[in-house]
Design an enzyme around this catalytic site. Structure first.
Site, mmCIF file in Angstrom:
data_model
loop_
_atom_site.group_PDB
_atom_site.id
_atom_site.type_symbol
_atom_site.label_atom_id
_atom_site.label_comp_id
_atom_site.label_asym_id
_atom_site.label_seq_id
_atom_site.Cartn_x
_atom_site.Cartn_y
_atom_site.Cartn_z
ATOM 1 N N ASP A 11 2.855 3.242 -0.623
ATOM 2 C CA ASP A 11 3.621 4.095 -1.454
ATOM 3 C C ASP A 11 2.334 5.166 -1.665
ATOM 4 O OD1 ASP A 11 5.314 5.915 -2.072
ATOM 5 O OD2 ASP A 11 5.816 5.044 -3.963
ATOM 6 N N GLU A 52 1.079 9.196 1.071
ATOM 7 C CA GLU A 52 1.864 8.397 1.418
ATOM 8 C C GLU A 52 1.243 7.717 2.830
ATOM 9 O OE1 GLU A 52 6.009 10.027 -0.231
ATOM 10 O OE2 GLU A 52 5.167 10.629 1.726
ATOM 11 N N ASP A 76 9.258 4.031 1.266
ATOM 12 C CA ASP A 76 10.471 4.647 0.949
ATOM 13 C C ASP A 76 10.024 5.993 1.321
ATOM 14 O OD1 ASP A 76 8.707 5.969 -1.309
ATOM 15 O OD2 ASP A 76 8.891 4.059 -2.401
ATOM 16 N N ASP A 126 4.696 1.323 -5.759
ATOM 17 C CA ASP A 126 4.980 2.428 -6.503
ATOM 18 C C ASP A 126 4.083 2.302 -7.463
ATOM 19 O OD1 ASP A 126 6.425 4.879 -7.087
ATOM 20 O OD2 ASP A 126 6.995 3.618 -8.754
ATOM 21 N N HIS A 189 9.654 10.059 42.311
ATOM 22 C CA HIS A 189 10.242 11.155 43.136
ATOM 23 C C HIS A 189 9.248 11.638 44.020
ATOM 24 C CE1 HIS A 189 8.191 14.222 40.653
ATOM 25 N NE2 HIS A 189 8.537 13.405 39.319
ATOM 26 N N GLU A 265 11.896 11.208 32.452
ATOM 27 C CA GLU A 265 10.465 11.439 32.118
ATOM 28 C C GLU A 265 10.398 11.749 30.773
ATOM 29 O OE1 GLU A 265 7.732 10.741 32.114
ATOM 30 O OE2 GLU A 265 6.910 11.991 33.955
#
Length: 386
Positions: A11, A52, A76, A126, A189, A265
């Site tokens: 956090d 963060e 969070d 936190d 391709h 793609e």
């Protein structure tokens, strides 16, 4: 002592956004919830999102120091989780270097899963972040109060080969019976005008050139020689692939072409249609970050990590639907490279070192026990003189 798997809880925040900022990170044992490492730091004046990301980076660095192979990173911050998963664009230029730094760390592990959790389940990190913010604001730092640790075991990241763990497959030189393998004939391709002009061609529906159509016919003849018995022809929905696939299907007796979106793609976003030189000139920082990590997406586009998820899903679906049979897949450079990278258990550097020509053919076999053999890569002998 090295550990196999860990859980990171991270956090960060700031008082004012931007303001005095700090982060916190906790590394736990996933089975017991035991705290293995704590990291926190005051980082001066910054935004919430910067803090963060710094928390995530600190947690990843700690996990790497512990020797972990698998990580579940819980935060969070919805923004950081979605951006690291490649689902949200990184629009703020200040976050791009941090995301790139985190992505480089992620690539050091065998598997990393990001999970969003509510703030009440992230109280330890936190609290560490808040203590660091107090320190950044000049307040006395407070010791984070430990909360009851989560006891759930971190889910193992999904492995390749339809649920078979490659670590359990014993290496062997012994030949395997080819009739039990599901064989994928992977075809890029034919040529388009953008191929010749060296332009990023993602979701733009660029048609085959005259040369590309001639290549498609030659490729169809070669595929018919390689596999006279084919169960299905699968194609990206873009016309440069479907036209190539239809030529192959006709050569195989008029098989229907199944369009499958997972083989489309990579979405190159703002770079689509631009030359390589134009992208280097216009987006030098973004290009360097993209080249450094498969988790970074071009502006407005899609990361290779996201493409890899859908290619894994597509390969597993074909393996389940056509056991012991041969399937032709007509796709693009990025999906084919990612399929071959995983088949060879190679690293991400493989993506930048492998060259795939227009209308090149690669072949891989997949056995029921999870064994894989790459038979050929970028076969272009059928294009000689074309």
């Amino acid at each position: 002592m090295a550990v196999r798997a860990v859980v990171i809880e991270a956090d960060g925040g700031s008082r004012g956004n931007p303001g005095p900022a700090g982060y916190g990170a906790v590394v736990r044992d996933p089975a017991s919830g035991e705290v293995l490492v704590e990291r926190s730091e005051a980082i001066g004046t910054a935004t919430n999102n910067v803090a963060e990301y710094r928390g995530l980076i600190a947690g990843l660095e700690a996990a790497a120091e512990l020797g972990a192979a698998e990580v579940e990173a819980r935060m969070d911050s919805k923004l950081v989780v979605e951006q690291m998963c490649g689902r949200w664009q990184i629009k703020h230029p200040g976050l791009r270097p941090l995301a790139a730094r985190a992505a480089v760390l992620v690539d050091r592990f065998d598997a990393v899963r990001f999970s969003w959790i509510p703030r009440e389940r992230n109280r330890h990190a936190d609290a560490l972040a808040n203590a660091a913010m107090d320190a950044a604001a000049g307040k006395p730092a407070k010791r984070a109060v430990e909360v009851e640790p989560p006891r759930e075991v971190a889910a193992r990241a999904a492995t390749r080969n339809a649920g078979t763990d490659p670590a359990t497959i014993k290496p062997s030189w012994e030949p395997r019976p080819s009739f039990t393998a599901t064989r994928l004939i992977l075809v890029r391709h034919g040529e388009t005008e953008w191929t010749v002009q060296h332009r990023y061609a993602g979701r733009a529906d660029v048609p085959l050139s005259d040369q590309g159509r001639a290549q498609a016919r030659a490729t169809a003849e070669r595929v018919a020689e390689l596999a006279p018995s084919v169960a299905a022809v699968v194609s990206s929905p873009l016309s440069r692939c479907t036209a190539t696939a239809e030529a192959i299907a006709d050569a195989l007796g008029g098989l229907p072409v199944r369009r499958q979106d997972d083989w489309v793609e990579c979405d190159f976003g703002d770079w689509d249609g631009k030359t390589f030189a134009e992208v280097r000139e216009g987006w030098p920082g973004e290009l360097d970050a993209w080249l450094a990590s498969t988790r970074i997406a071009p502006p407005g586009g899609e990361s290779f990590a996201t493409v890899a998820e859908r290619v894994d899903r597509a390969v597993a679906a074909l393996r389940e639907a056509y056991p012991g049979e041969t399937v032709v897949v007509v796709s693009h450079v990025s999906p084919i490279k990612l399929a071959l990278r995983d088949a060879l258990a190679a690293g991400d550097a493989f993506l930048h070192r492998l060259y795939l020509d227009a209308a090149g053919i690669s072949v891989l076999d997949m056995w029921p026990d999870g064994g894989v053999a790459v038979r050929s890569v970028n076969d272009t002998a059928h294009l000689a003189g074309r």
